[in-house]
Write a protein that holds these residues in place. Sequence first.
Motif, PDB file in Angstrom:
ATOM      1  N   ALA A  98       9.939  29.847  65.562  1.00 27.61           N
ATOM      2  CA  ALA A  98      11.161  29.081  65.781  1.00 27.61           C
ATOM      3  C   ALA A  98      11.311  27.938  64.788  1.00 27.61           C
ATOM      4  O   ALA A  98      12.419  27.666  64.295  1.00 27.61           O
ATOM      5  N   HIS A  99      10.204  27.244  64.483  1.00 28.60           N
ATOM      6  CA  HIS A  99      10.252  26.103  63.565  1.00 28.60           C
ATOM      7  C   HIS A  99       9.561  26.423  62.239  1.00 28.60           C
ATOM      8  O   HIS A  99       9.306  25.531  61.440  1.00 28.60           O
ATOM      9  N   GLY A 100       9.265  27.724  62.035  1.00 27.07           N
ATOM     10  CA  GLY A 100       8.712  28.196  60.779  1.00 27.07           C
ATOM     11  C   GLY A 100       9.790  28.919  59.992  1.00 27.07           C
ATOM     12  O   GLY A 100      10.665  28.304  59.392  1.00 27.07           O
ATOM     13  N   GLY A 101       9.762  30.259  60.028  1.00 21.19           N
ATOM     14  CA  GLY A 101      10.750  31.038  59.301  1.00 21.19           C
ATOM     15  C   GLY A 101      12.179  30.764  59.727  1.00 21.19           C
ATOM     16  O   GLY A 101      13.100  30.800  58.898  1.00 21.19           O
ATOM     17  N   ASN A 102      12.397  30.500  61.010  1.00 14.46           N
ATOM     18  CA  ASN A 102      13.750  30.193  61.483  1.00 14.46           C
ATOM     19  C   ASN A 102      14.264  28.877  60.891  1.00 14.46           C
ATOM     20  O   ASN A 102      15.470  28.667  60.810  1.00 14.46           O
ATOM     21  N   ARG A 103      13.342  28.030  60.454  1.00 13.93           N
ATOM     22  CA  ARG A 103      13.723  26.761  59.807  1.00 13.93           C
ATOM     23  C   ARG A 103      13.844  26.924  58.300  1.00 13.93           C
ATOM     24  O   ARG A 103      14.790  26.440  57.680  1.00 13.93           O
ATOM     25  N   THR A 104      12.887  27.611  57.691  1.00 11.19           N
ATOM     26  CA  THR A 104      12.786  27.651  56.237  1.00 11.19           C
ATOM     27  C   THR A 104      13.540  28.799  55.588  1.00 11.19           C
ATOM     28  O   THR A 104      13.829  28.759  54.395  1.00 11.19           O
TER      29      THR A 104
END
Length: 267
Positions: A98-104
């Motif tokens: 959620a805060h990895g690929g979904n962010r970057t």
Amino acid sequence: MSFVPPGTGWPDDPATADTPVAHDPADVRGLAATSDTLAELTARQSVCRACPRLVTWREDVAVAKRRAFAGETYWGRPVAGWGDERPRVLIVGLAPAAHGGNRTGRIFTGDRSGDWLFASLYRTGLATQETSTHAGDGQRLIGARMLASVRCAPPANKPLPQEKAACLPWMAREIALVAPTVRVIVALGGYAWQAMWPALKDAGYVLPRSRPPFGHGVEVPVRHGDAGDAVVTLLSCYHPSQQNTFTGRVTAAMLDDVFTRAGELAV
């Protein structure tokens, strides 16, 4: 806006405002099947809206954010496959964080699992940089490509069976497009190991009648018609999750051993 609109300048965004959007599983099947190139396929993956629960979750997370990233714009869209277009090594995961690929906007990027993974890929000659922090940071894979069986970040990191099924055609088509050059497929974690088998079958691989159980370092030889007479090795690896690395279930040496072996088999 709860996600980055396609074609608005995000680094490495594969889509444009004209990229066709899948709104249900039937659309996914049709758009995946008619994608003739990786560029076309990844663009369509990156704008998919076929699973309402996942769309709502990924976009809500992009608005709420984590405090540490409160000042950042979140990608908030499906995370497409990424890497070499003619890979020898294919790396498969379950879903973006959620805060990895979904962010970057890049698979396995921006979380601690990705930190461990890219450091190992760098040490074993499969990546040009030790870290992967965001799309457009100069990172590049060497003879390798990454993809996830589910392209959207799921609540509690657990996609539902129907969401896995809906996303399967994206994965199967990507595996089929790179099959002529792939010689090793590394599954990161038991969930990825399970999820990739039906996709491999749909992509034309000849598989054992029964799926071997997951275990770190398990090797299974298979074949694909587009690979000629070459053996393709399925190689399993414990996931470098925070829980696994903190407890010592996965060490840097264990990851390096798997990717060193992948490099040897890919020659």
